[in-house]
Structures are given as structure tokens and as C-alpha cells.
Design an enzyme around this catalytic site. Structure first.
Site, PDB file in Angstrom:
ATOM      1  N   GLU A 106       2.043  25.476 -15.696  1.00  0.00           N
ATOM      2  CA  GLU A 106       3.401  25.932 -15.406  1.00  0.00           C
ATOM      3  C   GLU A 106       4.273  25.834 -16.647  1.00  0.00           C
ATOM      4  O   GLU A 106       4.223  24.861 -17.384  1.00  0.00           O
ATOM      5  CB  GLU A 106       4.013  25.065 -14.291  1.00  0.00           C
ATOM      6  N   ARG A 123       9.582  26.078   2.154  1.00  0.00           N
ATOM      7  CA  ARG A 123       9.163  27.093   3.130  1.00  0.00           C
ATOM      8  C   ARG A 123       8.546  26.422   4.351  1.00  0.00           C
ATOM      9  O   ARG A 123       8.677  26.882   5.477  1.00  0.00           O
ATOM     10  CB  ARG A 123       8.144  28.015   2.444  1.00  0.00           C
ATOM     11  N   CYS A 147       5.757  20.332  -5.608  1.00  0.00           N
ATOM     12  CA  CYS A 147       5.210  20.363  -6.976  1.00  0.00           C
ATOM     13  C   CYS A 147       6.319  20.556  -7.997  1.00  0.00           C
ATOM     14  O   CYS A 147       6.416  19.818  -8.980  1.00  0.00           O
ATOM     15  CB  CYS A 147       4.154  21.467  -7.111  1.00  0.00           C
TER      16      CYS A 147
HETATM   17  N1  PCA Z   1       0.957  21.841  -3.771  1.00  0.00           N
HETATM   18  C1  PCA Z   1       2.315  21.944  -3.273  1.00  0.00           C
HETATM   19  C2  PCA Z   1       2.745  20.526  -3.039  1.00  0.00           C
HETATM   20  C3  PCA Z   1       1.500  19.717  -3.045  1.00  0.00           C
HETATM   21  C4  PCA Z   1       0.471  20.587  -3.625  1.00  0.00           C
HETATM   22  O1  PCA Z   1      -0.676  20.267  -3.936  1.00  0.00           O
HETATM   23  C5  PCA Z   1       3.227  22.756  -4.194  1.00  0.00           C
HETATM   24  O2  PCA Z   1       2.728  23.666  -4.892  1.00  0.00           O
HETATM   25  O3  PCA Z   1       4.436  22.530  -4.204  1.00  0.00           O
END
Ligand code: PCA
Length: 208
Positions: A83, A93, A146
Site C-alpha cells: 500500500e 462496510r 487495515c
Molecule cells: N483485512 C481487513 C481487516 C483485516 C484484514 O485482514 C482490511 O483490509 O481492512
């Protein structure tokens, strides 16, 4: 292990959204415990707004790692996706694992709108590509847990006295999670190989 040796914290998440496992923790827990003399510490964190960030920050303040690599699952993506940026908003969501579902709320009131990852994102991508695992930069970590943790850690790294590198890598579902469904996924082995290649880049950065 040498006292005060360099260390990197890598986190993965608990399952969420009714799933049995989370590909991020499945991959993180299989990382080596040490790479080139750098300790690789692993932590499974809950898919909860607030608490997730508190747990990682508590570890960071206590253990003072040189870098924190946050890893999460992005179901539906076909690539490992480092990211680029975290934004200062919680907007869920689906509820988190405690049923909490914030909408349009700042993560840190009055703080910056966004922070860029301080991990060497392009080098990580090149390294994952070099081991033959699908990888792509992502320009949105979403607005769920996340992004929340990524923002909290980058805010800390930008405001704390002791600097550390931090950022986020999303991984796709592993094939074991989607058998019989038409959902993109990668073999867990490939996710592990790709993630380890990315972690090695951060080890190099920490040792440089
Ligand atoms: N993915 C989620 C939260 C926990 C995870 O593994 C996210 O992309 O926010």
C-alpha cells in the site's frame, strides 16, 4: 539471539467477516524467525478498530522495532499489494469483530489527512516480482481496520521520538479459503514466498 539486535515486527490479522482463517496471519506466522541476523517478530492482531492499533503501538513503544510491516487480507485482489498511503478515516462496510461499524470518523482527530508508507514500496514490489509472485502497488488500503492500523502506525512513526519504518502489505485470499468458488486467490506457498521477499527488502533497509 544478540541483545538489542535489530528487529522487525510483522503483524497479521485474525479471521473476520465470518471466515475461518485469514491469509495474512497464515503467511506471517510462516516467516523465518531471523533473516541476516535481524529478528523477525510476529504478532496476530484482532480485526477490531482501536484495539488493533493499541496492541501494535504498545509493542512498538515497549520493543522499539526498527520497522513494522503490517499485513492484511484483501479478498478479491489477485496480487500481493503493497500500500502507498493511509488516510485519516474509519468507514466500515461491515462491522468489525466486536460489532463496531464507524462511519466517516477521523482515526486521529486533527491529525493529517494522509500519510505515505515509509517502507521501500518500489523495491518490495521488484523483489516480489523477482520471485515470480503477482504483485502490484495499491493506492488505497480501504477505510476498514487495515487502513486504521496503517494510519495509526504512520502517525506514530511521524510524531514519535524514535523513528521506524512502517507500512502495509495486503495479500489475496489463499486458495485453501476459496475452494470451489470463482474468487481470485493464490497458493499459500506463493503468498509466503512473496511476503518473505518483501520482508528481506526491509531487512536490507534496516541494516543499511
Ligand atoms: N483485512 C481487513 C481487516 C483485516 C484484514 O485482514 C482490511 O483490509 O481492512
Amino acid at each position: 539471539m544478540v541483545e538489542n539486535a535489530a528487529k522487525i515486527l510483522v503483524t497479521g490479522f485474525t479471521p473476520f467477516g465470518g471466515k475461518m482463517i485469514n491469509a495474512s496471519w497464515e503467511a506471517v506466522k510462516r516467516l523465518p524467525d531471523e533473516i541476516d541476523g535481524v529478528a523477525i517478530r510476529k504478532l496476530e492482531i484482532p480485526t477490531l478498530f482501536g484495539v488493533s492499533g493499541d496492541i501494535v503501538l504498545e509493542f512498538v513503544r515497549r520493543e522499539k522495532p526498527h520497522a513494522v510491516i503490517l499485513v492484511g487480507e484483501a479478498g478479491g485482489r489477485k496480487h500481493i499489494t503493497p500500500e502507498r498511503v493511509a488516510i485519516n478515516v474509519d468507514d466500515a462496510r461491515i462491522p468489525d469483530n466486536n460489532g463496531w461499524q464507524p462511519v466517516d470518523r477521523p482515526i486521529v482527530e486533527g491529525a493529517r489527512e494522509a500519510y505515505f508508507s515509509t517502507l521501500p514500496v518500489r523495491k518490495i514490489i521488484a523483489a516480489i516480482e523477482a520471485v515470480g509472485v503477482p504483485v502490484q502497488i495499491s493506492n488505497s488500503a480501504g477505510t476498514y481496520v487495515c487502513n486504521h492500523v496503517m494510519y495509526r502506525l504512520l502517525h506514530e512513526a511521524n510524531t514519535a521520538e524514535l523513528p521506524f519504518l512502517t507500512g502495509f502489505i495486503h495479500v489475496p485470499y489463499c486458495e485453501e479459503q476459496v475452494t470451489g468458488k470463482d474468487t481470485p486467490a493464490l497458493p499459500l506457498q506463493d503468498i509466503c514466498r512473496g511476503l518473505e521477499a518483501g520482508v528481506r527488502v526491509v531487512v536490507e533497509a534496516v541494516l543499511a
